[in-house]
Scaffold this motif. Sequence first.
Motif, PDB file in Angstrom:
ATOM      1  N   CYS A 136      83.804  43.826  15.640  1.00  0.00           N
ATOM      2  CA  CYS A 136      84.568  43.505  16.854  1.00  0.00           C
ATOM      3  C   CYS A 136      85.754  42.632  16.455  1.00  0.00           C
ATOM      4  CB  CYS A 136      83.658  42.760  17.828  1.00  0.00           C
ATOM      5  SG  CYS A 136      84.547  41.954  19.169  1.00  0.00           S
ATOM      6  N   CYS A 139      80.319  40.287  23.077  1.00  0.00           N
ATOM      7  CA  CYS A 139      81.416  39.912  23.984  1.00  0.00           C
ATOM      8  C   CYS A 139      81.233  40.435  25.409  1.00  0.00           C
ATOM      9  CB  CYS A 139      82.754  40.430  23.462  1.00  0.00           C
ATOM     10  SG  CYS A 139      83.277  39.707  21.902  1.00  0.00           S
ATOM     11  N   CYS A 165      84.946  38.892  17.809  1.00  0.00           N
ATOM     12  CA  CYS A 165      83.843  38.032  17.362  1.00  0.00           C
ATOM     13  C   CYS A 165      83.262  38.438  16.011  1.00  0.00           C
ATOM     14  CB  CYS A 165      82.737  38.008  18.416  1.00  0.00           C
ATOM     15  SG  CYS A 165      81.759  39.520  18.437  1.00  0.00           S
ATOM     16  N   CYS A 224      81.202  45.874  22.625  1.00  0.00           N
ATOM     17  CA  CYS A 224      80.649  44.809  21.794  1.00  0.00           C
ATOM     18  C   CYS A 224      79.550  44.105  22.570  1.00  0.00           C
ATOM     19  CB  CYS A 224      81.734  43.808  21.417  1.00  0.00           C
ATOM     20  SG  CYS A 224      81.046  42.361  20.576  1.00  0.00           S
TER      21      CYS A 224
HETATM   22 ZN    ZN Z   1      82.748  40.891  20.121  1.00  0.00          ZN
END
Ligand code: ZN
Length: 277
Positions: free
Chosen positions: A237, A260, A240, A257
């Motif tokens: 991602c 997230c 993150c 994700c």
């Molecule tokens: Zn993420």
Amino acid sequence: MPELPEMQALAERLDEALAGAELEQIVPIQFSAAKTFDPSPDSLVGRELASVGRRAKYLVFEFGGPRLLIHLSQGGRVDVEYPPKTTRPRGGVARFKFAGRPAVLVKEFGTQRKAGWWVLAEGNDGPLEGLGPEPYSDGFEKALMSEKGKRRLHTYLRDQRTVAGIGRGYADEILHDALLSPYAAIGSLTKEERWRLLTSIRAMLDRGVDLERKRTGGLPTKLPDRWKIHGRSGFPCPRCGEDLRRVSFEDYEITYCPNCQTGGKILADRRMSRLIK
Ligand SMILES: [Zn+2]
């Protein structure tokens, strides 16, 4: 599939290349792609093209009353030919010739959903009727802020009656940018989340339009990698660093994700085929 950004920038390029020219000839190559027969395509011949614009994922050629629409669907593409050719290439759909200007060849490569074109009489909206508002409009903003119900966000964004021009690719990018689960119900969003979603919709489409405006000519078969999320499961991602995941939903796949967007939750398959069985 080309979505709003590809079609917007393509419409701008065609407008620049063709506006003011007389339509010289329409050469159908694949007859099933012609979605209308009345008025006849030949009724446009000799008319001056006022402008080329876009509505949802349609190209709209304005002839001062009558209009020509082109929809590229899944695998449709456009060649801008100068000088115009006379070949009937594999995958050819139709060629639109303009006096003294480039020709527009619509073609497609092997998919189930087909490109098509329409000739509309003045005042007839044809397939444009029933389309939802454009993402940048106040009408859409109002609708989004008050939308109720259980439709999942991914479905909501792709529904052309809700908001026009978004498909699978940008839906993935938008929901990741907004940090919202593709499975969240539209009616469950807080006011703050709705603003975030609206902001992400416009930001991701803007990013796409900016990228597409660097292109010249038509719309080629191979589009450059324009995605940060869509189709990138297994890659980290960009926000993150966790692995992006994919989930089967209806008849396609969503990339997201878990860290997230879904509070760490792995989404369960919602495949059409499974529901039908
Ligand atoms: Zn993420």
